[in-house]
Design a protein around this motif. Structure first.
Motif, PDB file in Angstrom:
ATOM      1  N   ARG A 208       4.437 -11.138  -9.340  1.00  0.00           N
ATOM      2  CA  ARG A 208       4.295 -10.530  -8.018  1.00  0.00           C
ATOM      3  C   ARG A 208       2.834 -10.583  -7.613  1.00  0.00           C
ATOM      4  N   ARG A 209       2.602 -10.882  -6.334  1.00  0.00           N
ATOM      5  CA  ARG A 209       1.257 -10.799  -5.771  1.00  0.00           C
ATOM      6  C   ARG A 209       1.126  -9.427  -5.134  1.00  0.00           C
ATOM      7  N   LEU A 210       0.217  -8.619  -5.661  1.00  0.00           N
ATOM      8  CA  LEU A 210      -0.009  -7.279  -5.153  1.00  0.00           C
ATOM      9  C   LEU A 210      -1.097  -7.299  -4.076  1.00  0.00           C
ATOM     10  N   ARG A 211      -1.175  -6.214  -3.334  1.00  0.00           N
ATOM     11  CA  ARG A 211      -2.165  -6.122  -2.256  1.00  0.00           C
ATOM     12  C   ARG A 211      -3.572  -6.255  -2.812  1.00  0.00           C
ATOM     13  N   LEU A 212      -4.386  -7.064  -2.151  1.00  0.00           N
ATOM     14  CA  LEU A 212      -5.774  -7.206  -2.584  1.00  0.00           C
ATOM     15  C   LEU A 212      -6.512  -5.892  -2.370  1.00  0.00           C
ATOM     16  N   GLN A 213      -7.373  -5.544  -3.314  1.00  0.00           N
ATOM     17  CA  GLN A 213      -8.117  -4.295  -3.239  1.00  0.00           C
ATOM     18  C   GLN A 213      -9.448  -4.521  -2.529  1.00  0.00           C
ATOM     19  N   ASP A 214      -9.825  -3.556  -1.709  1.00  0.00           N
ATOM     20  CA  ASP A 214     -11.088  -3.655  -0.991  1.00  0.00           C
ATOM     21  C   ASP A 214     -12.257  -3.554  -1.969  1.00  0.00           C
TER      22      ASP A 214
END
Length: 277
Positions: A208-214
């Motif tokens: 799974r590709r998770l949301r990129l973190q700021d």
């Protein structure tokens, strides 16, 4: 291993659910502090067990939990307690972790809601049995600013005096060159991240590709370009970690971090059950 005993919940108590599993060890549960002062226990349903804890009704409303999880120290305590229960249960067999602060108004309501989803839970447990989650994050290496232009900022004015026109043009050309170099580095990192993800998926059952973190202001790493979760057979751990090492040696365009093995949190939900590849 003792058979789980479903203790009678106190009156006016909500039910907090940590994890779903097929087998539990009551001795292990009795040693877990959980989130509240009540015992961590098993709640049987549809051939499965929910590992739960009673929460006084006065503390179970949405606002109370919003306030609790808004406090950084309390949030950290709850996250650690939740993870401790999930990890202990997963050590006994396949487990489907529930999200933090999964609450039902009563034990009966919890049993009904979980029972209605029993088929999915069985599918998730079948899917994660004998498998673990690895996390891989990749970052664009941070590049120093050129000629004091900080992140490509164009100067407000150029030097004055004789020869200023030529010096100013040369300075601006250097800045533009630095811009172009940074943009090319970013594109190369994005390409490398896609290639890394494709390679790692080849060693995983699902990914799974998770949301990129700021990026935080105090973080010396560059921008994150990959935040991936990979479901891997336990007996293929060595080959997966070796694949990550190969990626580290092969590309200088990325800073790669590996974490795990974890309980398969990212594959316990609806998407994880379907296998998001």
């Amino acid at each position: 291993m003792k058979q789980p005993v479903s203790a009678e919940p106190p009156a006016s108590a909500a039910t907090y659910v940590f994890v779903i599993c097929r087998q539990v060890d009551e001795d292990v549960l009795s040693r877990l502090p959980g989130i509240t002062a009540t015992p961590v226990r098993a709640l049987p349903f549809e051939g499965l067990h929910a590992v739960v804890q009673d929460v006084p009704a006065a503390e179970a409303d949405r606002q109370s939990w919003t306030d609790r999880l808004s406090d950084p120290q309390e949030l950290e305590r709850c996250v650690r307690a939740h993870h401790q229960v999930v990890t202990a249960v997963a050590a006994q067999g396949p487990a489907a972790p529930m999200a933090l602060a999964t609450l039902y108004s009563s034990e009966e309501r919890a049993r009904q809601a979980l029972g209605a989803d029993a088929a999915r839970f069985h599918g998730v447990l079948d899917r994660v049995a004998g498998r673990v989650e690895w996390g891989v994050k990749a970052y664009l290496p941070a590049a120093p600013a050129a000629d004091g232009a900080g992140h490509g900022a164009v100067p407000a004015r150029v030097p004055a005096g004789p020869g200023a026109s030529g010096a100013g043009r040369a300075y601006l050309e250097r800045v533009r060159g630095a811009h172009r170099a940074r943009e090319e580095n970013r594109r190369a990192a994005l390409r490398a991240a896609e290639e890394a993800d494709a390679m790692l998926r080849g060693s995983a059952v699902a990914a799974r590709r998770l949301r990129l973190q700021d990026q935080r202001p105090d973080d010396r790493r560059g921008a994150q370009v990959l935040n991936g979760a990979y479901l891997v057979e336990e007996d293929r751990t060595a080959s997966f970690t070796q694949a990550v090492e190969t990626l580290r040696r092969r590309t200088g365009a990325l800073l790669i971090e590996l974490s795990g093995p974890w309980v398969p949190y990212s594959f316990a939900g609806e998407d994880g059950a379907r296998g998001d590849r």
